[in-house]
Design an enzyme around this catalytic site. Structure first.
Site, short mmCIF file in Angstrom:
data_model
loop_
_atom_site.label_atom_id
_atom_site.label_comp_id
_atom_site.label_asym_id
_atom_site.label_seq_id
_atom_site.Cartn_x
_atom_site.Cartn_y
_atom_site.Cartn_z
N GLY A 97 12.51 -3.24 12.68
CA GLY A 97 11.83 -1.96 12.83
C GLY A 97 11.58 -1.28 11.50
N ARG A 99 10.99 -2.72 8.69
CA ARG A 99 9.88 -3.38 8.00
C ARG A 99 8.53 -2.93 8.53
NH1 ARG A 99 13.52 -8.85 8.01
NH2 ARG A 99 14.61 -8.36 6.05
N PHE A 134 -23.86 0.34 -7.52
CA PHE A 134 -23.56 -0.93 -8.20
C PHE A 134 -22.93 -1.89 -7.19
CE2 PHE A 134 -23.73 2.16 -11.59
CZ PHE A 134 -24.43 1.50 -12.60
N GLU A 220 13.50 -2.75 2.33
CA GLU A 220 13.71 -3.49 3.59
C GLU A 220 13.60 -5.01 3.39
OE1 GLU A 220 14.74 -2.08 6.29
OE2 GLU A 220 14.50 -0.03 5.59
#
Length: 237
Positions: A97, A99, A134, A220
């Site tokens: 969770g 992560r 561009f 994490e």
């Protein structure tokens, strides 16, 4: 200490009464608040705990960070969470969770930087025309938007698998975290580059987003560890 505990309790009560379709995010926030509350209660009642000075970080400066020092710290038996010897397993179960949370945070910064870049090249003029005329910069914007969308979908998929307790959720959470944080940093970096010298000045936002999202590739579990988890799952190890 007590005013922090009371604040966490208030936030938890607000979340309990919150009505939202984002059930995963609400549940994740509740779990984080509960863990913080339990940790604070433990620290408040235990001896042998002290705190180091606040660390001076590259980014995330709105969040104070300091080491917690344990010296001959004895935790009462009644404060133990889970079974003896299960601490590592319990901690690892919370990483999936976390992560998803880190991946989501990275995407928030990336989305803002994409918008900043689009606004800047639409108004900034060089050689008699705005930068958005561009082709190279138009293609760069297209790549950034595509990668952001792909990362967002990967995070959504991982969150759904996490909700459903899918057997492969750990691998997909690692995939989402690795991809989203790499994409998030690259988009912020490209946004800064498209701002030119202005992007390096603190008066403009890209430099702060760049510093803040960089740590997501570390938190994490580093992205190198994410690749290890993914490859181990794919190879059936």
């Amino acid at each position: 200490m007590m005013h922090i505990i009371l604040l966490l309790l208030l936030l938890l009560l607000l979340l309990l009464h919150h009505r939202s379709e984002d059930t995963f995010i609400i549940r994740l926030m509740m779990h984080i608040l509960l863990l913080l509350l339990l940790l604070l209660l433990l620290l408040h009642r235990s001896e042998g705990i002290s705190y180091g000075s606040q660390l001076d970080k590259l980014g995330w400066n709105s969040q104070p960070t300091a080491p917690v020092i344990l010296e001959n710290c004895k935790v009462p038996k009644e404060n133990m969470l889970g079974m003896v010897g299960m601490g590592f397993k319990i901690a690892m179960q919370g990483l999936d969770g976390g992560r998803i949370n880190i991946g989501t945070t990275a995407l928030g910064g990336a989305a803002e930087c994409l918008e900043l870049a689009a606004d800047h090249i639409s108004s900034r003029k060089q050689f008699g025309r705005t930068l958005d005329q561009f082709q190279y910069l138009r293609f760069k914007i297209a790549d950034m938007a595509t990668e952001l969308t792909a990362a967002r979908l990967l995070v959504f998929q991982a969150a759904e698998m996490y909700d459903e307790k899918h057997p492969a959720r750990t691998m997909h959470c690692a995939m989402a975290k690795r991809f989203a944080t790499d994409v998030g940093f690259n988009i912020c970096n490209n946004s800064l580059q498209m701002h030119g010298g202005y992007g390096y000045i603190k008066e403009y936002s890209p430099e702060r987003y760049l510093r803040d999202v960089r740590v997501h590739q570390i938190l994490e579990g580093t992205n190198e560890i994410m690749k290890h988890i993914i490859s181990r799952s794919v190879l059936g190890e």
